[in-house]
Every structure is written in structure tokens, then in C-alpha cells.
Design a protein around this motif. Sequence first.
Motif, PDB file in Angstrom:
ATOM      1  N   SER A 292       0.816  -1.208   0.000  1.00  0.00           N
ATOM      2  CA  SER A 292       0.000   0.000   0.000  1.00  0.00           C
ATOM      3  C   SER A 292       0.853   1.262   0.000  1.00  0.00           C
ATOM      4  O   SER A 292       0.693   2.135  -0.862  1.00  0.00           O
ATOM      5  CB  SER A 292      -0.920   0.000   1.223  1.00  0.00           C
ATOM      6  N   GLY A 421       3.878  -3.309  -4.806  1.00  0.00           N
ATOM      7  CA  GLY A 421       2.915  -2.231  -4.656  1.00  0.00           C
ATOM      8  C   GLY A 421       3.045  -1.177  -5.745  1.00  0.00           C
ATOM      9  O   GLY A 421       2.040  -0.730  -6.309  1.00  0.00           O
ATOM     10  N   GLY A 476      -5.134   1.168  -2.766  1.00  0.00           N
ATOM     11  CA  GLY A 476      -4.126   1.401  -1.728  1.00  0.00           C
ATOM     12  C   GLY A 476      -4.748   1.362  -0.345  1.00  0.00           C
ATOM     13  O   GLY A 476      -4.177   0.799   0.600  1.00  0.00           O
ATOM     14  N   PHE A 479      -5.492  -2.332   0.645  1.00  0.00           N
ATOM     15  CA  PHE A 479      -4.307  -3.058   1.116  1.00  0.00           C
ATOM     16  C   PHE A 479      -3.898  -2.600   2.526  1.00  0.00           C
ATOM     17  O   PHE A 479      -3.462  -3.403   3.344  1.00  0.00           O
ATOM     18  CB  PHE A 479      -3.150  -2.866   0.146  1.00  0.00           C
ATOM     19  N   MET A 480      -4.049  -1.300   2.798  1.00  0.00           N
ATOM     20  CA  MET A 480      -3.689  -0.802   4.125  1.00  0.00           C
ATOM     21  C   MET A 480      -4.646  -1.343   5.179  1.00  0.00           C
ATOM     22  O   MET A 480      -4.224  -1.727   6.289  1.00  0.00           O
ATOM     23  CB  MET A 480      -3.688   0.733   4.127  1.00  0.00           C
TER      24      MET A 480
END
Length: 514
Positions: A292, A421, A476, A479-480
Motif C-alpha cells: 500500500s 505495490g 491502496g 491493502f492498508m
Amino acid sequence: MPHSGPSASGDVTGAGKLDRDVLKVAAVVVLGSIMAILDTTVVNVALQELTVRFQTSFATIQWVSTGYMLALAAVIPVTGWASDRFGTKRLYLVALSVFLLGSVLAGLSWNIETLIGFRVLQGLGGGMLMPAGMTLLTRAAGPQRVGQVMALLGVPMLLGPIGGPILGGWLVDTVSWRWIFFINVPIGLVALVATTVFLPQDEPERADRFDFPGMLMLSPGLALLLYGVANVPGAGGVSRPEVWLPAGLGAVLVAGFVLRATRIPNPLIDLGLFRDRTFSVAVLAMAFFSVSFFGVMLLFPSYFLLVRGESALSAGLLMAPQGIGAMLTMPVAGKLADRIGPGRVILPGIVAIAAGLALFAGVGAGTAYWQLLAALFVVGLGVGAAMMPIMVAALRTLRHREVARASTATNIIQQMSGAIGSAVMSIILAGVLAAKFGVPTSQGQLAAGAALADPATHDAAAAAAADSFGTAFTWGLVFMVVSAVPAALLLRKAPLRDELVPDVVDVPVGKTVV
């Protein structure tokens, strides 16, 4: 590996203030560190300019960063072996020379293929500079002053995220994109001379057997796998040879590495470490976190450049709040991680990053700048709080004899996850831009730029481009948020092993000091 001995000034214990000889070594190491760290951030703000210059797409231009990060990961494990085999001073000189050669050639690049290739060469040198320099400095200072020398090395680490984008933007706007690489030449030449004059000569030692086959499987395998996946949007599916052939070969190499690593005594990455629950959970959190963070780091300046029409220098300055936020929380996070446990620091950090990314996930062409800057500052606060404690969490419950191997493994995984990423976010953005503007994937960013430059189509193009970035930022954010799941499992403070911290610190090259 020789143990840290008395300092050059005759301080037998090594305690107290850093003497002149240690400060000379520190100056040399900081010079090398500044170059290596700046080159991970200085390029991001130039990617839009490079895309236009080389008439390519986000999916291709991201290899300028991805290739560099994969090269960094490839040489992390070889650095320790090479230091023993050839001596740390010789290795540092070689690393500086390779980095300088890569910088000059990257600045002279005539097409995107040569630029990516020379960035890989640059990364091979840059990947050795930090760990080799750390070893030189900790040996010179002695075990009682490791904290002081780590503070010196922390200066370029903290300033890099702030100074890199600003320097890159200024060079692109006022001189040329080539100078984001040529700027390393005067710094590197000074570092070469200073290394030759000031660093003490050390003698090579007998080195352990190094897993060269593993290195030749893992990094090229991952690169081929990413390359194949990156070709999916342009090829129109996974059935095309340009997709399945490199991706399949990469998968075979990675699988071969895993199989081999379970059967040899000294693999590149010791998979036996994953039997430790805390280590496994921390590495999983770190992998999703890195996917991320490094992915969105590639997108932030491109949004300001493409959608908002900012200059490269302005885009670099607009990135400063993130670096400032990280600089504020990073020193505090380390102390809190030791006091209350890393999990209780990591999770709030991830929540802060997710909150900042939530605004960018819904970003528009006219989102207020104060909101964007506030979100970047919050992201920076979270990064400073979470990044290093994740590394600490991975090592806390291991035995002392396992820490060096675990440190190497976590650094490799972090760099490779960051490369993944960067590739994934750029592929997503390139595909969405191409769909929005009705062009092939390779032309999406160029078509957006042309539509934004035309007053008749500017407003509609800006909205479409902003929506494309919003989609990439949403991934992003996803994923975080996923990284928060394993991070939550670190909230329980795991018992420490008595063997973790030795009485005398001797830092092998290529290893991380915790």
C-alpha cells in the motif's frame, strides 16, 4: 566478523561522545546514505515528465522505481557475505562506484528500456551502501555508542522523504530530468575520496557459503512475474504469450526458490523463521503495509502533476507534509514500541494512514488543497508510527542467533513488497485511465494529458483523470486496511526471549540494528 574494539581515540569502553575519527567515518557513511535514500524518492516526482519524454504509460514507467527496488532487495543478503569475503571498506568503494556508474548511465539514457536497466544497476550499488555503511560506523563507534551512530544515520532517513521530492521537482523544472541522476556524481566523487582517505582498512575473513542460486531465482523470478502481470491490460487478457510466458517462468523460479530454501542449510530467506507466530504475523502485516505505502507514494505526486497541473517543484513541495508528519512520530514510535509493545503503536499508525488515504480514495479534480495537505500529514504521522515498529515486532520474540537472518529476511520482503505495490498501483491506474479515455493502455496517460491541455475538454478530462486516481488510491486503502488485520494480532504483548539482546553488540553488515 571482528567485534567492535576500542575507538581510535583510545576510549577503551567506547562510551561517551563520538570522537573525531568516528565523526569522519560518519560523514562518509551519511554521504552514501543520502544518495541511496534520496534516489528512492527523488524519481517519483519526475515520473510524469519521463512518461511524456519517452511516450509511454504508468504501467511501463513504474519500472523505473520497481526495478530499482527489486535491485535493492537482491543485494541485501549478498552484502554480508561480500563484506566478509572482500572487506567492508572495499565493498563500500565498490558500492559507491556501481551507484555512480548507474547514476551517470541513467542520466544518459536514450529510451525507457535503457533507463530501467541503468536504474537496476544503480539499485545494485545503492542496496549495498546503507548496510555496509552501517557496519563501518558501528564498528568504528563501539558497542556502547551504537545509539548515537544510529541517530546520525537517522538524519538522511528522516530528511529523504521531505528533501527528495523537492530536489527532484526543482531539478526537473529548472535544469533537466537527467540531473536527478547527475546530481549524485559530485556527492559520490566526494564520498569516494573521503572513503579512501578516512576509512580504516579491514581484512577479509572466511565467509559462509552464500546462496547464489537462491538469489538468481528469487529476484529475477519476481521481476518476471510482475512483468507478466503488468502486460495484462495492454495484452487484453492472460492468454497472450507476453503475459503467461514471463509470468509462468517467474512463478516457476519463485516456486523453485521456495522448494530449495526448505532443503539447504543457509538459504537466502530462512523459511523456518515463519514457525514463530509473531514473526509470521508481523511479516504479513509488513507485506500488505509496504504494498500500500510504496504504491501510493508513486501516485501522490502524479496526481498533483497530471490532474492539478502543478509544476514538478510544486508537486515536490506539496509532498512535504507527509515527510514532516513521519519525522514527528518516528522517534516517539520507537520508544513507545519498547515500552508498551509494538502492536499498540502499529495499529493506530495504520488507522491514521487509512484515514488519510480515505480522502484520496474520493479525490476529485477540485478537492481543496488544505484537505489534501492535511491528509498527507496524517498519512505521514501514521507511517512514522507504524513502519519501524512493524520491523521491531518481527524480531522481538526470536532468539539472538535468529535475529540476523530474520533482519535480512524482513528487509528483503519489505523491498519486494514495495516493488509489488508500485507495480500494482501503476497497472491499475494505467488501465483505468485507458478505459476512461478510450485508448490502449500504453496511451492512457498521454491521452489524459492531451485532453487536459485542451481548454475545451479540460474540465471533463480532469474529472475523469481524478476519478482514475481515486480508483487506484482505493486499492491502496484496501491493502492498508488488510494490513490492520494481522497488525491487530500483535496487540497482545508477546513474551521476549532472554537471548534476544546480547551484552555486546556486534552488527554484521547487511543486518538491521533494532
